[in-house]
Design an enzyme around this catalytic site. Structure first.
Site, mmCIF file in Angstrom:
data_model
loop_
_atom_site.group_PDB
_atom_site.id
_atom_site.type_symbol
_atom_site.label_atom_id
_atom_site.label_comp_id
_atom_site.label_asym_id
_atom_site.label_seq_id
_atom_site.Cartn_x
_atom_site.Cartn_y
_atom_site.Cartn_z
ATOM 1 N N LYS A 32 0.821 -1.212 0.000
ATOM 2 C CA LYS A 32 0.000 0.000 0.000
ATOM 3 C C LYS A 32 0.856 1.263 0.000
ATOM 4 O O LYS A 32 0.475 2.258 -0.599
ATOM 5 C CB LYS A 32 -0.950 0.002 1.194
ATOM 6 C CG LYS A 32 -0.228 0.203 2.455
ATOM 7 C CD LYS A 32 -1.088 0.368 3.662
ATOM 8 C CE LYS A 32 -0.133 0.381 4.801
ATOM 9 N NZ LYS A 32 -0.329 1.341 5.806
ATOM 10 N N THR A 33 2.001 1.203 0.655
ATOM 11 C CA THR A 33 2.876 2.373 0.634
ATOM 12 C C THR A 33 3.330 2.644 -0.797
ATOM 13 O O THR A 33 3.398 3.784 -1.250
ATOM 14 C CB THR A 33 4.102 2.141 1.525
ATOM 15 O OG1 THR A 33 3.654 1.668 2.787
ATOM 16 C CG2 THR A 33 4.881 3.420 1.727
ATOM 17 N N ASP A 224 -3.511 7.699 5.068
ATOM 18 C CA ASP A 224 -3.010 6.336 5.293
ATOM 19 C C ASP A 224 -3.541 5.833 6.642
ATOM 20 O O ASP A 224 -3.891 6.632 7.505
ATOM 21 C CB ASP A 224 -1.479 6.372 5.299
ATOM 22 C CG ASP A 224 -0.899 4.980 5.144
ATOM 23 O OD1 ASP A 224 -1.675 4.036 4.886
ATOM 24 O OD2 ASP A 224 0.330 4.836 5.280
ATOM 25 N N GLU A 225 -3.575 4.542 6.824
ATOM 26 C CA GLU A 225 -4.025 3.921 8.080
ATOM 27 C C GLU A 225 -5.372 4.496 8.511
ATOM 28 O O GLU A 225 -5.582 4.852 9.677
ATOM 29 C CB GLU A 225 -2.989 4.156 9.197
ATOM 30 C CG GLU A 225 -1.572 3.726 8.869
ATOM 31 C CD GLU A 225 -1.342 2.219 8.959
ATOM 32 O OE1 GLU A 225 -2.328 1.477 9.147
ATOM 33 O OE2 GLU A 225 -0.187 1.804 8.817
ATOM 34 N N GLN A 255 -6.170 -4.396 10.899
ATOM 35 C CA GLN A 255 -5.037 -3.836 11.629
ATOM 36 C C GLN A 255 -5.453 -2.620 12.443
ATOM 37 O O GLN A 255 -4.628 -1.756 12.739
ATOM 38 C CB GLN A 255 -3.915 -3.471 10.660
ATOM 39 C CG GLN A 255 -3.341 -4.683 9.954
ATOM 40 C CD GLN A 255 -2.135 -4.330 9.117
ATOM 41 O OE1 GLN A 255 -1.116 -3.870 9.632
ATOM 42 N NE2 GLN A 255 -2.236 -4.525 7.818
ATOM 43 N N ARG A 614 4.297 -8.813 10.389
ATOM 44 C CA ARG A 614 5.526 -8.037 10.183
ATOM 45 C C ARG A 614 6.632 -8.918 9.608
ATOM 46 O O ARG A 614 7.617 -8.436 9.079
ATOM 47 C CB ARG A 614 6.067 -7.444 11.508
ATOM 48 C CG ARG A 614 5.187 -6.463 12.250
ATOM 49 C CD ARG A 614 4.636 -5.387 11.404
ATOM 50 N NE ARG A 614 3.327 -5.750 10.905
ATOM 51 C CZ ARG A 614 2.756 -5.200 9.840
ATOM 52 N NH1 ARG A 614 3.391 -4.262 9.176
ATOM 53 N NH2 ARG A 614 1.561 -5.558 9.431
#
Length: 750
Positions: A32-33, A224-225, A255, A614
């Site tokens: 996504k980044t 974002d997020e 998340q 992660r």
DNA sequence: TCATTGGGCTTTTTT
DNA sequence: AGCCCAATGA
């Protein structure tokens, strides 16, 4: 450049999304980044002015890194002009520009949690309330929650249920504290963290023309997020996007782990309803992890009832199974991790910086640090007391803060007698009375104390105050000519701060003095980096503002070859080849207070999910059968999450716990044998799923008045003592009569 | 006014 | 076990 080659079809679609609202549902490790980066870069390549792009990220570090990646495509000079940063830092900047509209000056101070809590404490004291009933921390949390819902003291009265809650909690005067606290901050020209968002909302509401101006400036907005935005943030975004409707939100409901600070997933989940015509993009292919890791994480999160159903998949190698290791105590857990880590890194030819150890609470870092030191493993620890919260750093900064904002009484009180200059409690009490009388801040009063004291202070005290004011005014003059780091040096030297630390900490002082040096270095770096920027501002005000919003994470030095230690929360957005998650125990992960509430439990599970996802290559989970908490050894059971992972992807390095009663735990460590262990009656039957990591039992007698977090206050009717199964029957004032297992119930005696 | 001591509280996570 | 604060004495 050919973007199509760099992206998969789903990513490419999202990058090429034209105008109008877009929602990108991006699973862990799905790039996504990458999508955000190229989307912004693409817009700029097609001629969008960087000043007209607003990108809100979760940390400042994320913003910095994304800018760097965009710079690689469009060039640095253009990339750095994008408005990119956290909600707090971006809107602090805007508020400084518009401060006068809200009655603040542009040099307002930003209070961190510490400062805010002190302010709350002083308000409680001033109102003559009992700080046992009105616990400052708790009060501040409530204020924070209210601010995040945009409920100001004026609007408080509209919510009958809030007032009822206060009565039920036996805190009827809460609203007075809230009111007074806000007044205090305003008078001091101060905003707390939540104000940065709340005041932005106020600004836009009160001045539609200003809102219009920013609406038209920000042609494209990216967040974002998004699953972790709270109401206050959501409203800002909504308002700003209202004109162009070019809003792209990226997130993953699996998340969402920040509900405790007011984040609500529903903003993400309901996005389609709130923004008609939205295009949804789904990124479900994972590029980060091995098949075992992806499938294991999927199987864990499948236990959650709420949330969008989605299944992450990957074409990466199969990899190794998730390893689970049981250890006897926290110390053996830590040293096992240390040894295993050395072995595995060597085996795979990886560096220390390729590994991370994650845990639920900051307190768990201690044994890990000890073990790493013992094995000579370099490590970097994030979180806990961050650099800018350290006492010596706050001391130095308080001098600078007071120069910038003479109304910041908190800063004044911190340094007026440190280093000691003979200005004591008595003098300060008088000063406070005088300040009220004249409607001045403590420092403003000090500047003209002879005239304003009105015979209330003797010459000795007045002279000391005058000396202080003269010194500060001297600094103020120097501030005009010196860069901030030089100014700080002058302050440190003239005040004799270092000598004061040497005296106070004795042989331990070096650490503190090093921190002060590190601060001066950080200031120099700030001056250098700002002078490179086109619209850079190397001034003191800008420095203090950035510092207040900086986290440990933002200062990370990625080049260092060291193992990372951090909480699961902080790990969001990062990735490592080798991941350890420690402390997988009931009462710890899931945390004790969260275990009995579905929503909370699901959030704990998401937290675990964040941790596992992660990992790129190797994911190892450990738990200890006993653990030191609050200075006492507690026994614990393996986390339920361990058994929720599909066994096909798990390798137990020790036998999985049998259903039969667990064998008596070994002592935590030989060194601690027999000291302060919890006593366990020998006739006790092991209780299945018992959470021994829970709250330590409270000694109760019939007739005691107690408080329960959820049920409120009540009277103890009956107590049955039966070791760990001890129960109490409590008649709650408002919640009926309940039988509580003392081991679980968080009861406080009143 | 300053230094020392003891008691109470902490640990869920953070911009 | 460690930190912060209040109470106590010099």
């Amino acid at each position: 450049m050919d973007l199509k080659k760099l992206l998969n079809p789903a990513q490419w679609e999202a990058v090429m999304h034209d105008d109008g609202p877009a929602m990108i549902v991006a699973g862990a490790g799905s790039g996504k980044t990458r999508v955000l980066t190229y989307r912004i870069a693409r817009l700029m390549l097609e001629g969008t002015d960087p000043f007209r792009i607003l990108a809100l990220t979760f940390t400042n570090k994320a913003a910095r890194e994304m800018k760097e990646r965009i710079a690689a495509v469009v060039g640095e000079s253009r990339a750095k002009n994008i408005w990119m940063g956290t909600f707090h830092s971006i809107f602090a900047r805007i508020l400084r520009l518009e401060a006068d509209k809200l009655g603040y000056t542009s040099s307002f101070t930003i209070y961190d949690k510490d400062d805010s809590q002190k302010a709350v404490t002083s308000v409680i004291k001033e109102l003559g309330l009992d700080k046992e009933i009105y616990k400052p921390r708790q009060v501040l949390n409530r204020i924070s929650a209210l601010k995040n819902r945009l409920i100001t003291p004026d609007k408080y009265g509209d919510y009958v249920e809030l007032i009822n809650e206060d009565v039920q909690r036996r805190q009827p005067d809460f609203i007075r504290i809230y009111h007074r606290y806000n007044d205090l901050l305003f008078r001091r020209n101060v905003m707390d963290f939540d104000d940065l968002l709340l005041k932005t909302n106020e600004l836009f509401e009160k001045y539609p023309e200003i809102l219009g101006q920013y609406q038209r400036r920000f042609e494209h907005i990216m967040v974002d997020e998004f699953q972790d935005t709270n109401y206050s943030q959501y409203r800002i975004v909504r308002a700003l996007a209202d004109f162009y409707q070019n809003l792209t939100v990226v997130g993953d409901d699996s998340q969402s782990i920040y509900s405790f600070r007011g984040a609500e997933v529903k903003h993400f989940l309901n996005f389609m309803r709130e923004f008609p015509g939205v295009t949804v993009y789904r990124l479900e292919r994972n590029y980060r992890s091995t098949k075992h890791i992806v499938k294991a994480s999927n199987s864990l999160i499948a236990h959650n009832k709420y949330g969008l159903k989605k299944e992450l998949w990957t074409e990466n190698e199969e990899g190794e199974k998730i390893r689970i290791m049981a250890l006897s105590g926290d110390r053996s857990e830590a040293s096992w991790i240390a040894r295993d880590l050395i072995r595995r890194l060597e085996q795979k030819g990886l560096r220390y910086s390729d590994a991370v150890v994650l845990y639920r609470t900051n307190a768990q870092s201690r044994p890990l640090e000890d073990a790493f030191r013992a094995y000579g493993i370099p490590y970097r620890i994030y979180g806990g007391i961050s650099f800018y919260q350290r006492r010596e750093i706050k001391d130095v900064l308080a001098y600078l803060r007071l120069l910038v904002n003479p109304r910041d009484d908190e800063a004044f009180l911190r340094i007026i007698n440190f280093p000691a200059r003979g200005i004591g409690k008595k003098t300060l009490e008088t000063l406070s009375v005088l300040a009220d009388r004249h409607g001045l801040s403590l420092y403003e009063l000090t500047q003209d104390i002879d005239r304003l004291a009105g015979g209330m202070l003797n010459a000795r005290a007045r002279n000391k105050l005058k000396d202080f004011a003269v010194m500060m005014e001297h600094f103020r003059i120097r501030a005009r000519e010196l860069p901030v780091d030089e100014l700080a040096k002058a302050v440190i030297k003239r005040t004799g701060l270092l000598e004061a630390y040497r005296k106070e900490y004795d042989v331990d002082a070096d650490r503190h003095i090093e921190n002060v040096e590190a601060l001066v270095n950080a200031m120099r770096e700030f001056v250098e980096s700002q002078s490179e920027l086109a619209d850079g501002d190397p001034g003191l005000e800008r420095f203090l503002s950035e510092v207040a919003l900086q986290t440990d994470m933002d200062m990370a030095d990625d080049d260092e070859n060291a193992v990372t230690l951090m909480t699961l929360h902080m790990s969001k957005g990062l990735e490592f080849p080798v991941v350890y998650i420690s402390g997988l125990e009931e009462g710890l992960l899931p945390a004790g207070v969260t275990m009995f509430d579905r929503e909370n439990l699901e959030e704990e599970r998401r937290l675990m999910y964040v941790g596992m996802t992660r990992a790129k290559k190797l994911c190892t989970l450990t738990y200890a059968r006993s653990r030191m908490r609050w200075g006492t050894v507690y026994e614990s059971e393996p986390s339920r999450f361990l058994s929720e992972i599909d066994e096909a992807h798990v390798q137990w390095l020790r036998q999985p716990p049998a259903d039969s009663p667990p064998a008596p735990a070994e002592p935590a460590s030989p060194a601690r044998r027999g000291i302060s262990r919890t006593i366990r009656p020998s006739n006790l039957k092991p209780l299945k799923r018992a959470a021994k990591g829970g709250a330590p039992p409270v000694r109760l007698a019939e007739g005691d008045r107690v408080r329960h977090e959820r049920f409120g206050n009540g009277t103890v009717k009956k107590v049955v003592l039966d070791g760990e199964n001890s129960k109490a029957t409590v008649e709650f004032d408002y919640s009926g009569t309940k039988v509580l297992l003392l081991r679980f119930a968080k009861l406080t005696r009143l």
